[in-house]
Design a protein around this motif. Sequence first.
Motif, PDB file in Angstrom:
ATOM      1  N   LEU A  34       0.861  -1.186   0.000  1.00 22.55           N
ATOM      2  CA  LEU A  34       0.000   0.000   0.000  1.00 22.55           C
ATOM      3  C   LEU A  34       0.894   1.232   0.000  1.00 22.55           C
ATOM      4  CD1 LEU A  34      -2.828   1.274   0.235  1.00 22.55           C
ATOM      5  CD2 LEU A  34      -2.733   0.874   2.697  1.00 22.55           C
ATOM      6  N   VAL A  35       0.800   2.027  -1.055  1.00 25.64           N
ATOM      7  CA  VAL A  35       1.690   3.165  -1.273  1.00 25.64           C
ATOM      8  C   VAL A  35       0.910   4.459  -1.076  1.00 25.64           C
ATOM      9  CG1 VAL A  35       3.090   4.376  -2.986  1.00 25.64           C
ATOM     10  CG2 VAL A  35       3.099   1.869  -2.914  1.00 25.64           C
ATOM     11  N   GLY A  36       1.464   5.387  -0.295  1.00 25.01           N
ATOM     12  CA  GLY A  36       0.754   6.639  -0.055  1.00 25.01           C
ATOM     13  C   GLY A  36       1.652   7.844  -0.011  1.00 25.01           C
ATOM     14  N   GLU A  37       1.084   8.983  -0.354  1.00 20.91           N
ATOM     15  CA  GLU A  37       1.834  10.240  -0.383  1.00 20.91           C
ATOM     16  C   GLU A  37       2.073  10.805   1.007  1.00 20.91           C
ATOM     17  OE1 GLU A  37       1.556  14.657  -2.511  1.00 20.91           O
ATOM     18  OE2 GLU A  37      -0.109  13.237  -2.644  1.00 20.91           O
ATOM     19  N   GLU A  38       1.092  10.669   1.898  1.00 25.17           N
ATOM     20  CA  GLU A  38       1.204  11.267   3.223  1.00 25.17           C
ATOM     21  C   GLU A  38       1.997  10.366   4.168  1.00 25.17           C
ATOM     22  OE1 GLU A  38      -2.402  13.194   4.786  1.00 25.17           O
ATOM     23  OE2 GLU A  38      -3.387  12.516   2.948  1.00 25.17           O
ATOM     24  N   ASP A  39       2.474  10.976   5.251  1.00 19.91           N
ATOM     25  CA  ASP A  39       3.208  10.212   6.266  1.00 19.91           C
ATOM     26  C   ASP A  39       2.266   9.501   7.228  1.00 19.91           C
ATOM     27  OD1 ASP A  39       5.743  10.942   5.308  1.00 19.91           O
ATOM     28  OD2 ASP A  39       5.674  12.842   6.397  1.00 19.91           O
ATOM     29  N   GLU A  40       1.007   9.961   7.279  1.00 20.26           N
ATOM     30  CA  GLU A  40       0.021   9.344   8.164  1.00 20.26           C
ATOM     31  C   GLU A  40      -0.480   8.037   7.552  1.00 20.26           C
ATOM     32  OE1 GLU A  40      -0.772  10.481  11.057  1.00 20.26           O
ATOM     33  OE2 GLU A  40      -0.453  12.657  11.064  1.00 20.26           O
ATOM     34  N   ARG A  41      -0.792   7.063   8.416  1.00 18.55           N
ATOM     35  CA  ARG A  41      -1.440   5.860   7.915  1.00 18.55           C
ATOM     36  C   ARG A  41      -2.862   6.208   7.486  1.00 18.55           C
ATOM     37  NH1 ARG A  41      -1.980   5.165  13.619  1.00 18.55           N
ATOM     38  NH2 ARG A  41      -4.017   4.355  14.279  1.00 18.55           N
ATOM     39  N   PRO A  42      -3.526   5.340   6.724  1.00 22.07           N
ATOM     40  CA  PRO A  42      -4.829   5.691   6.148  1.00 22.07           C
ATOM     41  C   PRO A  42      -5.852   6.151   7.189  1.00 22.07           C
ATOM     42  CG  PRO A  42      -3.999   3.705   5.114  1.00 22.07           C
ATOM     43  CD  PRO A  42      -3.061   4.016   6.248  1.00 22.07           C
ATOM     44  N   TYR A  43      -6.571   7.224   6.819  1.00 28.58           N
ATOM     45  CA  TYR A  43      -7.604   7.763   7.705  1.00 28.58           C
ATOM     46  C   TYR A  43      -8.825   8.151   6.879  1.00 28.58           C
ATOM     47  CZ  TYR A  43      -5.512  12.198   6.120  1.00 28.58           C
ATOM     48  OH  TYR A  43      -5.008  13.231   5.356  1.00 28.58           O
TER      49      TYR A  43
END
Length: 412
Positions: A34-43
Amino acid sequence: MAANPPFVIAGAGLAGAKAAEALRGGGFDGPLVLVGEEDERPYERPPLSKEYLQGTSPREDVFVHPQNWYEENGVELRLGVPAAAVDPGGHTVTLADGSSLPYAKLLLATGSSPRRLPVGGENLDGVHYLRRLADSDRLKETFRTASRVVVIGGGWIGLETTAAARTAGVQVTLLEAAELPLLGVLGRETAQVFADLHTEHGVDLRCGTHVTEITGENGHVTGVRLHGGERIEADAVIVGVGITPNTALAVDAGLEVEDGIRVDAALRTSHPDIWAAGDVASALHPLLGRHIRVEHWANALNQPATAARSMLGEDASYDRLPYFFTDQYDLGMEYTGYAGAGTYDQVVFRGSTSDREFIAFWLNQRRVLAGMNVNVWDVTAPIRTLVTSRLPVEASRLADVGVPLTEVFAEG
């Protein structure tokens, strides 16, 4: 023997997290990234303009899963490094740090971004857009220190942030280009309900207005200037003028894009090993018979289960009706169905709009397209039945609160 390439999910928001959950729940035991732009885990995003922004729910409640869920379920989280390119032929995703990920199957859940306001001063300190958790944190602090806020845009985000600011005791001027907030979404009579709600709570609502400049001093916002020259002073400005789907990856990869990434009912794109879900997906809806892109929480919550089943080789079709909700002051609302501009020929009200306890129904040729319940509860299921049945209704019975919703269908 080389390991099997992973399933990759590009976009670590609600849709991405629920897709990972659905893949594991559906029996997929291969590698999953799972790749994301933000540093936070999914919310989840709705609390950012509702209860979290108003300080009535804790920060931990916004997250989709506990921190340890990802490790316990074998989901590799790569945060702070968004996908930068997709090579469908080579089955690879290139990340912003230059690294490359092979994939067997790919889900694009890249979401959307706030539409920027194209006027001078847009980048001044104190100009806010609301999309991310950090944005909500900054707004919460602003509401603690500011005395005057201007909100530009009378859509759902603009109205919800206005309500949060007024609840915090901040003076708010709300600027809307149309004649009423939500006019294009709800129609005149229903939109008037929301306009009246905010003026009754002390909002200075200005409709038919256009901002030509955000003014500032020493790098910080001091107000906005309107067409005609009037200037409104402000300690902060919140811009909510819509969102744009993040389709750049799909466009560059040669996927079909039209008001979002175009997908079929199984959420598969024009490439057989790539799917899309959430805000970014323009999906063929089996009931409506057309492609629609829905920018609301329920789509990001529910579409991933269909995408996951399809990625696992099962027959799957996303046929849920669009659904969204809002909470503003003492008004709670749920909307079920789809009634775009020009698709309906009648609006029927059941209950009292003046007391703000009613259901509004949008009809076309006596068939219900959508229903919106305002401060009336436990009616989502019957509204859904009215829409999915496609049966004609008697408008007079639909409007009569004494007639059960199950008994409003036309005879014969």
